[in-house]
Design a protein around this motif. Structure first.
Motif, short mmCIF file in Angstrom:
data_model
loop_
_atom_site.label_atom_id
_atom_site.label_comp_id
_atom_site.label_asym_id
_atom_site.label_seq_id
_atom_site.Cartn_x
_atom_site.Cartn_y
_atom_site.Cartn_z
N GLY A 241 0.80 -1.22 0.00
CA GLY A 241 0.00 0.00 0.00
C GLY A 241 0.83 1.26 0.00
O GLY A 241 0.29 2.35 -0.17
N GLN A 242 2.15 1.14 0.21
CA GLN A 242 3.01 2.31 0.22
C GLN A 242 3.46 2.64 -1.19
O GLN A 242 3.98 1.78 -1.88
CB GLN A 242 4.24 2.06 1.11
N GLY A 243 3.29 3.89 -1.60
CA GLY A 243 3.75 4.31 -2.92
C GLY A 243 3.01 3.61 -4.03
O GLY A 243 1.92 3.07 -3.83
N SER A 244 3.61 3.59 -5.21
CA SER A 244 2.94 2.97 -6.35
C SER A 244 3.28 1.49 -6.43
O SER A 244 4.43 1.10 -6.18
CB SER A 244 3.38 3.66 -7.64
N PRO A 245 2.30 0.63 -6.76
CA PRO A 245 2.59 -0.80 -6.89
C PRO A 245 3.46 -1.12 -8.11
O PRO A 245 3.88 -2.25 -8.28
CB PRO A 245 1.20 -1.42 -7.03
N PHE A 246 3.73 -0.09 -8.95
CA PHE A 246 4.49 -0.37 -10.17
C PHE A 246 5.95 0.05 -10.05
O PHE A 246 6.69 -0.03 -10.99
CB PHE A 246 3.83 0.33 -11.36
N LYS A 247 6.34 0.53 -8.87
CA LYS A 247 7.75 0.90 -8.68
C LYS A 247 8.61 -0.35 -8.62
O LYS A 247 8.13 -1.45 -8.32
CB LYS A 247 7.90 1.70 -7.38
N SER A 248 9.90 -0.17 -8.84
CA SER A 248 10.77 -1.33 -8.96
C SER A 248 10.97 -2.06 -7.63
O SER A 248 11.24 -3.24 -7.60
CB SER A 248 12.14 -0.90 -9.53
N GLY A 249 10.80 -1.36 -6.50
CA GLY A 249 11.05 -1.99 -5.21
C GLY A 249 9.98 -2.98 -4.77
O GLY A 249 10.19 -3.73 -3.82
N VAL A 250 8.85 -3.01 -5.45
CA VAL A 250 7.75 -3.88 -5.01
C VAL A 250 8.09 -5.33 -5.32
O VAL A 250 8.37 -5.69 -6.46
CB VAL A 250 6.45 -3.48 -5.73
N PRO A 251 8.09 -6.20 -4.28
CA PRO A 251 8.49 -7.59 -4.51
C PRO A 251 7.47 -8.37 -5.35
O PRO A 251 6.27 -8.36 -5.05
CB PRO A 251 8.59 -8.17 -3.10
N PHE A 252 8.00 -9.02 -6.40
CA PHE A 252 7.16 -9.87 -7.24
C PHE A 252 7.16 -11.28 -6.66
O PHE A 252 8.23 -11.84 -6.41
CB PHE A 252 7.72 -9.88 -8.67
N VAL A 253 5.99 -11.84 -6.42
CA VAL A 253 5.95 -13.14 -5.76
C VAL A 253 5.29 -14.23 -6.61
O VAL A 253 5.02 -15.31 -6.13
CB VAL A 253 5.23 -13.06 -4.39
N GLY A 254 5.00 -13.92 -7.85
CA GLY A 254 4.36 -14.92 -8.72
C GLY A 254 2.98 -15.29 -8.19
O GLY A 254 2.21 -14.43 -7.79
N PHE A 255 2.72 -16.60 -8.13
CA PHE A 255 1.38 -17.04 -7.72
C PHE A 255 1.29 -17.36 -6.23
O PHE A 255 0.37 -18.02 -5.78
CB PHE A 255 0.93 -18.24 -8.56
#
Lengths: 284, 341
Positions: B45-59
């Motif tokens: 919920g912090q900042g934009s979900p499209f920034k590079s720092g957001v962890p991608f976790v797949g499924f």
């Protein structure tokens, strides 16, 4: 023969009696909660708790309503609800009927595909959009504004569908006459087609008003500051928060009465349009 | 430059639909795409979900709902269980009630049709929040319903505090099982991290009040749909069957009901679709309590996102819910096609 007929007559009387019994019983089931709600809002707090079934408030007091207006944000919620509901209703009536007219009458490339898209969007369940809508509003910097309350729901696929169906049902000849007179599509739509669309426009106005007046979830994901609460949101907060001591039922029920009144009045006046709206919904 | 009439109509058409396309595109389509991405991340919920720092976790967010043992799965499965019972009871009851009321209101011998129709329909148009407040009052422990029950010598429960499952109560009442000491083969295991005993709880007493409320508010709308369909049945058809000597039940069974089949179908699917989305009432009346027995997937996805800031889990739940509803819609379309062919 005579006995057969008498027997038949007795059976008719019996089934008429049973029929009325069922109708009156269910009318009570469906309406008595509103009676309880209204009368409890005029009771004192101990009295409301002691005699919940009694339809007559004794003593009759208006304390709950004083308190609703003086010690809650009710005036603000009412104001916000009015602004939001009127904006959404006007927007939907205009935009949905424009789109409905184009889909029904104007021949433009991509019309069929667009209509299929409208049907597809109709099938998207509202609850699925809670978080997605919040994401988009945040991304656009609209979160927690009046724009967020209004803009995302100012057009709806259901309304477009209703208007398209309606415009398809009126004869083309009137428009052709206007066109021969040299009127462009907008003039034809605005001064010829729309005035003929009164019944459909009233239906759409009413269902838009009713749904946006009662809307809770959109407010939950669009705004967070108490200054932007609409009536359903304010009422929900009022109920969950323990406002001072006790259950405060007369106060809460009084607030609920205020939320119910506008739609109730419109329902009584325009009942047949509500009925039409419910059945249009079924045609989807 | 003058455009041809055809080109002008083309432009006009697009201009007329443009506002709706923009609104629905920006606030229906785009959000769904964005949410699909978020459901694959651990965004908080912090900042934009499209920034590079957001962890991608797949499924991961999806497997947490179905395969990974943990609180998330337990809550999700509990909410699914609650909603299955909710759909399974509300849909048939409201459909039968709506049909019954429509048949009685439509009966030619009775007067006051307009009034009764309005009375039954009125709850459907009022605010779900306002109605929830009214039901909280009516079902309060010393409220109207318990007063009424006391009149018949029955002591009503503490409706909103009662997490006991109805099915457990029935089974216990019949002496099939001992509710306080349920058999081990039921409590020892079960699918998706919930024991068989929990799956078989039935709706809780608290959930029953929400079910009653929803049946009460939606039956009126469906009654109107049945009424419209009943009025479309040609009178000659009924008269013919009467001349043939068909009694009332036979007429209902062999003439009226078959004619109502399409409407019945529609009412059932609309009912299923809307009951999977129950939210407002839970939000106002119970917030999932007591003992998570009024938790529903819609409400759980909301709290996961907005209270626990687990946006990934929240959106994953809403897509699973989406899939469930789409599945029912497809089944409906498919069955309707069979019927029309």
């Amino acid at each position: 023969m005579a006995t057969v007929r008498a027997n038949h007559g007795a059976r008719t009387v019996a089934s008429t009696f049973v029929g009325y019994f069922i109708l009156v019983f269910f009318a009570l089931v469906f309406l008595y909660p509103f009676v309880i709600q209204l009368s409890a809002s005029f009771k004192t707090e101990p009295n409301a708790a002691l005699t919940p079934l009694n339809p007559v408030p004794d003593p009759f007091v208006t304390d709950a309503y004083h308190k609703v207006f003086l010690s809650t944000d009710m005036p603000l919620w009412l104001g916000n609800s009015l602004i939001v509901t009127i904006a959404i209703t006007l927007g939907r009536v205009l935009l949905d009927s424009m789109a409905g007219y184009a889909l029904a009458r104007l021949r433009f490339r991509g019309r069929k595909a667009l209509f299929s898209a409208v049907i597809a969007i109709l099938a998207v369940p509202g609850v699925v959009l809670f978080i997605p809508k919040f994401l988009v509003l945040k991304q656009f910097g609209m979160y927690d504004t009046y724009t967020a309350l209004i803009l995302p729901i100012i057009a709806d696929a259901g309304g477009v569908f209703i208007m398209k169906q309606f415009f398809e049902s009126i004869p083309r000849s009137v428009e052709e006459a206007a066109r021969i007179d040299g009127a462009g599509p907008w003039r034809t739509f605005w001064s010829v087609v729309l005035p003929m669309g009164r019944p459909a426009l009233i239906t759409l106005t009413i269902i838009s008003f009713q749904s946006s007046w009662n809307e809770l979830p959109h407010s939950l994901v669009a705004v967070q500051s108490p200054d932007l609460y609409t009536l359903p949101r304010g009422l929900a907060v009022l109920v969950s928060g323990s406002l001072g001591s006790g259950n405060q039922y007369p106060l809460k029920l009084g607030a609920a009465v205020l939320a119910t009144i506008p739609v109730a009045i419109i329902f009584v006046v325009f009942q047949r349009y509500f009925v039409r709206g419910a059945n249009e919904g079924a045609d989807k | 430059m003058r455009l041809s009439a055809k080109a002008r109509e083309n432009i006009a058409g697009w201009l007329f639909v443009a506002p709706v396309i923009v609104i629905l595109g920006l606030f229906m389509l785009l959000p769904i795409l964005m949410a699909m991405w978020v459901s694959l991340t651990d965004w908080n919920g912090q900042g934009s979900p499209f920034k590079s720092g957001v962890p991608f976790v797949g499924f991961d967010n999806y497997s947490k709902l179905f395969t990974e043992d943990g609180l998330t799965r337990q809550d999700f499965m509990t909410s699914v269980r609650n909603n299955i019972y909710y759909v399974g009871i509300v849909v048939p009851v409201q459909t039968v009630l709506a049909l019954g009321l429509a048949l009685v209101v439509n009966s030619r011998m009775l007067k006051g049709k307009g009034f009764f129709r309005a009375a039954f329909f009125f709850p459907s148009v009022t605010s779900s929040v306002a109605i929830s407040v009214v039901f909280l009052f009516i079902f309060a422990s010393s409220g109207a319903v318990n007063n009424l029950l006391a009149f018949f010598g029955v002591q009503g429960p503490q409706w909103f505090a009662d997490a006991r499952g109805i099915l457990h109560l029935v089974l216990g009442g019949l002496g099939v099982v001992d509710v306080d000491n349920p058999p081990a083969f039921l409590t020892s295991g079960g699918p998706f991290g919930l024991s068989w005993w929990d799956w078989l709880a039935g709706p809780s007493v608290a959930m029953s009040t929400i079910m009653l409320l929803v049946i009460w508010t939606t039956s009126g709308t469906f009654m109107l749909m049945f009424l419209a369909a009943l009025q479309d049945i040609p009178v000659t058809l009924e008269e013919a069957s009467m001349l043939d000597g068909a009694g009332r039940w036979k007429r209902l069974r062999f003439v009226t009901l078959p004619m109502l089949k399409p409407t019945l179908f529609l009412v059932l699917t609309m009912g299923i679709i809307s009951t999977w989305q129950v939210f407002d009432q839970v939000y106002v009346m119970s917030q999932g309590a007591p003992g998570k027995t009024t938790l529903t997937p819609a409400y759980l996805s909301y709290t996961q996102a907005f209270d626990s800031f687990e946006y990934g889990t929240g959106t994953a739940i809403s897509f699973v819910l989406f899939a469930i509803i789409v599945l029912f819609t497809i089944v409906q379309r498919w069955l309707l096609r069979e019927r029309n062919a």
